[in-house]
Design a protein around this motif. Structure first.
Motif, PDB file in Angstrom:
ATOM      1  N   TYR A 105      -9.829  -0.545 -21.770  1.00 27.12           N
ATOM      2  CA  TYR A 105      -9.444  -1.913 -21.462  1.00 27.12           C
ATOM      3  C   TYR A 105     -10.594  -2.501 -20.655  1.00 27.12           C
ATOM      4  CZ  TYR A 105      -7.405  -5.919 -19.169  1.00 27.12           C
ATOM      5  OH  TYR A 105      -7.198  -7.191 -18.694  1.00 27.12           O
ATOM      6  N   TYR A 106     -11.389  -3.373 -21.278  1.00 26.81           N
ATOM      7  CA  TYR A 106     -12.571  -3.939 -20.627  1.00 26.81           C
ATOM      8  C   TYR A 106     -12.214  -5.314 -20.076  1.00 26.81           C
ATOM      9  CZ  TYR A 106     -17.513  -2.659 -20.175  1.00 26.81           C
ATOM     10  OH  TYR A 106     -18.724  -2.213 -19.691  1.00 26.81           O
ATOM     11  N   ASP A 161      -8.315   5.741 -15.435  1.00 21.34           N
ATOM     12  CA  ASP A 161      -9.192   5.502 -14.293  1.00 21.34           C
ATOM     13  C   ASP A 161      -9.497   4.015 -14.227  1.00 21.34           C
ATOM     14  OD1 ASP A 161     -10.872   5.837 -12.149  1.00 21.34           O
ATOM     15  OD2 ASP A 161     -12.578   6.517 -13.347  1.00 21.34           O
ATOM     16  N   VAL A 162      -9.002   3.326 -13.202  1.00 26.45           N
ATOM     17  CA  VAL A 162      -9.244   1.900 -13.036  1.00 26.45           C
ATOM     18  C   VAL A 162     -10.575   1.705 -12.318  1.00 26.45           C
ATOM     19  CG1 VAL A 162      -8.371  -0.241 -12.050  1.00 26.45           C
ATOM     20  CG2 VAL A 162      -6.765   1.450 -12.970  1.00 26.45           C
ATOM     21  N   SER A 218     -11.730  -3.019 -15.210  1.00 25.34           N
ATOM     22  CA  SER A 218     -11.625  -2.285 -16.467  1.00 25.34           C
ATOM     23  C   SER A 218     -10.809  -1.019 -16.259  1.00 25.34           C
ATOM     24  CB  SER A 218     -13.012  -1.918 -16.999  1.00 25.34           C
ATOM     25  OG  SER A 218     -13.759  -3.076 -17.264  1.00 25.34           O
ATOM     26  N   LEU A 219     -10.282  -0.527 -17.359  1.00 21.54           N
ATOM     27  CA  LEU A 219      -9.521   0.713 -17.315  1.00 21.54           C
ATOM     28  C   LEU A 219     -10.022   1.617 -18.431  1.00 21.54           C
ATOM     29  CD1 LEU A 219      -5.744   1.224 -16.813  1.00 21.54           C
ATOM     30  CD2 LEU A 219      -6.827   2.208 -18.820  1.00 21.54           C
TER      31      LEU A 219
END
Length: 430
Positions: A390-391, A101-102, A107-108
């Motif tokens: 993934y921040y 979810d982007v 961020s992901l």
């Protein structure tokens, strides 16, 4: 089968965890296999199973699998294959997918679903052999994508000729080709720790006797397990629209499993209770496994009288039975009220053996009231999940001070400084 008012019956059943002697014996067996490997397996197989195996003879050969087909009826092969189709179709609907979810800030967040790499399946061979259990353990693991599935089973389930051929054919039909002739606590230890012949697994599934159950508890943490299964259970809630012969037969279908199996009928009708009581006595007299079933009915069989279907459902929810049959007028109307049951069978033609063998849902179901918080074996039992984070820089700059606040409230300054050093470099803090 005695008849009592539900309010006068203690619904609690003490969970069996084995005697001190049994626990100590299991600890000894597990420790020996962990230390000695195959040598311990061969010694315990001769001691407990009366089968002397040579070193290197633990694994079942492909020739033995092929020969098993010659020892079973073609109709059995057809039946087990048809059951496998249904079981696979049901469990295929349970399969999960990974997702990502982007976020608007770049961020992901996500979750990766991966199958376990190697699973061990225990197939019992004590009072009876259960080829259906092979399918119920193996197929959900296959649907999950487990690449390595290994099976263990006692060496003489088929008597002097070795492993029961029906078990071997079921394994072959399910696609298992790594099978070892070892049972009991020693087999569980071998799956958990590995030996010269058996590579250790990530998870152990499958029912067994008290020694198998205690061994699974002993190795839990080194590997995962499905559950510590207790004796089989059935509870039936019926009114006088039900057929007493059907109900009695279904009660006995579980009582014949084990002397400690429980069979409970809950009903609103005293006349129906008496009719079922008579039917159980008549059918039991003609049952091949009447000694086992009779002991179960004598010690753990009961007919409970209630004043209404709603009161009966309350009793069922407190029992949280492994198998529950609802044979009343309009059973679908009450389905939403059933909170605690491993498998729910609705109507007069949904006999419990339909689920045991053929319909598709798994027959490895929580016992001892654990349906209050656990579920039948399914595809989820054979997967693991990894979170993905993934921040982005934007997200950290926006939320960093909040993260630091939470870390410092827990007294973890190192956590806070791991964020602070990044914010300082970006000019966000002094």
């Amino acid at each position: 089968m005695r008849i009592v008012a539900a309010q006068d019956y203690d619904l609690r059943r003490e969970v069996e965890y084995g005697s001190p002697e049994q626990n100590e014996a299991v600890k000894h067996i597990v420790a020996a296999v962990k230390q000695e490997g195959d040598a311990a397996l061969l010694r315990f197989t001769e001691k407990f199973d009366g089968t002397k195996l040579e070193a290197g003879a633990l694994r079942v050969t492909q020739e033995e699998l092929k020969a098993a087909y010659e020892r079973v009826e073609p109709s059995f092969v057809t039946a087990i294959a048809a059951a496998a189709v249904n079981i696979r179709a049901f469990h295929s609907r349970q399969k999960r997918n990974s997702w990502m979810d982007v976020q608007p800030d770049g961020s992901l967040l996500g979750q990766i679903i991966r199958p376990l790499k190697r699973v061990g399946v225990y197939v019992p061979g004590g009072k009876a052999a259960y080829p259906s259990s092979v399918l119920m353990n193996v197929i959900p693991a296959q649907v999950a994508g487990v690449p390595e599935i290994v099976m263990v089973t006692p060496p003489a389930t088929g008597g002097q000729e070795g492993i029961d051929p029906y078990i071997l054919v079921a394994a072959a039909e399910a696609g298992v080709n790594e099978i070892y002739r070892v049972g009991g606590a020693q087999a569980i230890a071998a799956l958990a720790y590995g030996t010269e012949s058996i590579t250790p697994v990530d998870k152990i599934c499958g029912p067994g006797n008290i020694y198998v159950a205690l061994a699974k508890r002993e190795v839990y943490g080194v590997v995962d397990i499905d559950s510590i299964a207790g004796p089989s259970e059935i509870a039936i809630l019926a009114d006088d629209v039900a057929d007493p012969a059907y109900v009695a037969a279904d009660l006995l279908s579980q009582a014949e499993h084990d002397e400690m199996a429980s069979a409970i009928l809950v009903t609103t009708s005293p006349d129906f209770a008496k009719a079922c009581q008579r039917e159980v006595e008549q059918q039991l007299a003609e049952l091949p496994r009447k000694v086992i079933a009779g002991a179960s009915i004598e010690n753990y069989g009961v007919i409970l009288l209630v004043n209404s279907i709603e009161e009966g459902i309350d009793v069922i929810n407190r029992l949280a039975p492994e198998h529950f049959e609802l044979i009343v007028e309009n059973p679908m109307g009450y389905l939403g009220m059933i909170q605690n049951a491993g498998a729910i069978f609705l109507g007069p033609y949904s006999s419990e053996p339909v689920g045991d063998y053929f319909a598709g849902p798994n027959h490895i179901i929580p016992t001892n009231g654990t349906a209050r918080f656990s579920s039948p074996v399914d595809v989820d039992d054979f997967i693991k999940k990894s979170s993905v984070i993934y921040y982005s820089k934007q997200a950290l700059l926006e939320n960093g001070e909040t993260i630091m606040e939470l870390a410092r409230k827990e007294g973890l300054e190192g956590h806070a400084r791991a964020i602070e050093i990044r914010l300082r470099k970006e000019g966000k803090v002094e």
